[in-house]
Write an enzyme that holds these catalytic residues in place. Sequence first.
Site: not given
Length: 464
Positions: A181, A322, A346
């Site tokens: 993942f 995380k 940005t």
Amino acid sequence: MNVIKYISTVRQPRVKLEFLGVKWYSKYVPGEPAAPSVKEVYGPINKRMKKELSEIQSTLSVDRFIDLDRSIGNYFVDADGNIFLDTYMQIASMPLGYNHPALLNVYKDQSKLVAPPEMGYVNTQMCGSCSNEQAFKHVFIWYAKKRNGGRDFTKQELESSMHNKPPGCPHLSILSFWGAFHGRTTSSLSVTRSKPIHRLGFPLFGDWPAAKFPLYKYPLEENVRENKQIDSKSLEEVEDLIQSNEKKGWPVAGIILEPIQSEGGDNHASSEFMKNLQKICKKNSIALIMDEVQTGCGATGKMWCHEWFELPSPPEMMTYSKKMLAGGYYHTQEMLPDKGYRVFNTWMGDPARLFVLEVVLQTIKEQKLLENVQKVGNMTLKGLKDIVKEFPNVLHSPRGRGTLIAVSCKDDPTRTKILTSMKKKGIIGGSCGPVSIRLRPSLIFEEKHANIFLDKFRQAVGEL
Ligand SMILES: Cc1ncc(COP(=O)(O)O)c(C=O)c1O
């Protein structure tokens, strides 16, 4: 219903702590309860709020509503006042648990808001997915420079790039592993191989290859030979895919993997495997990208999980998010792009979160939380192994580093029963892979919390 009302419903007035009928204390966070306490797993406030929220967004992935005022330390308090020991921590994302005093103070120091952040070879991003996405761009820039000697772009490249066509937009690939993942933006989703539901309906990079991640037999000490063969097979496949993708015209520029494959089932690979994978990368001039989004920031008892592998040289890229509270990646000097604005956005992440991260890092150091994670992790894993011995027909393959721990159940329905029963007993746990239960507590998870978890987990399994 508007969002303001929704938030104000979550943030009910603080009730007297005695209301919850428990004693409150903790080594790291004053005000923690001594034990979970659940009146009704899905109480009336939760039900009402879910109904209201479903009027403005999908609630299919909402389990319950947190009371952010009353959640504290290792304990998650829901909108109905149920208290859960949280061994999952918003999928491994809360380094200091809920409402740690150090974090509550961080925004009070306004002077920090103008301090220039120390960047070095760090690139800050917003989330794990975009960190991986941007890391790939570094890899492609580096790869092209190696192949073309860093010459300027040709007219044909400039023009074709505007049509998403080679040579301006070259056919290059990132190799990943089945079960991985790495996120949900287009490139990071192209290397995410855990579940079809994440990918269905999206146009992804079809020629980016995937190899088998080594899936070991447990206990490791009884299956050394077999597991070595599993390593070799996976590495052989990686080498084959590198060759076949080169022939296909989609050369592999980078290999991405998690030091411990998390969503895919807490699959651990040996140091030998990692070292050999790095050798393959070096031999083929491919960048190694360690995705430490879930394993990083101390969860394994070292700041970064890949440190356990003692690689002879660092991976070219290492992404994080995380528990680091924002996203980003570290990289080696040779991965620096030679032109500006090649990898840019940005805000370059969320600068304000760097102040919070600074406090987290200081607290990890001051409170010796890496030592805590190693000590508590070892004792939790030992306790879990004892429970597995007691229930060999239900559980198998206990495994872990630090408090990043998992155990497999005999099948998925059994896992669901255990997790549901644990919730009734006041424990939030998580799942991963086809049959595993995983722990992702905060770094302030102590032995006493581990004992509560082990006790309730054992009860849940025993009651099946
Ligand atoms: C290993 C890994 N990489 C990347 C991601 C994506 O991170 P984010 O959800 O911040 O985009 C996750 C999220 O679970 C993850 O576990």
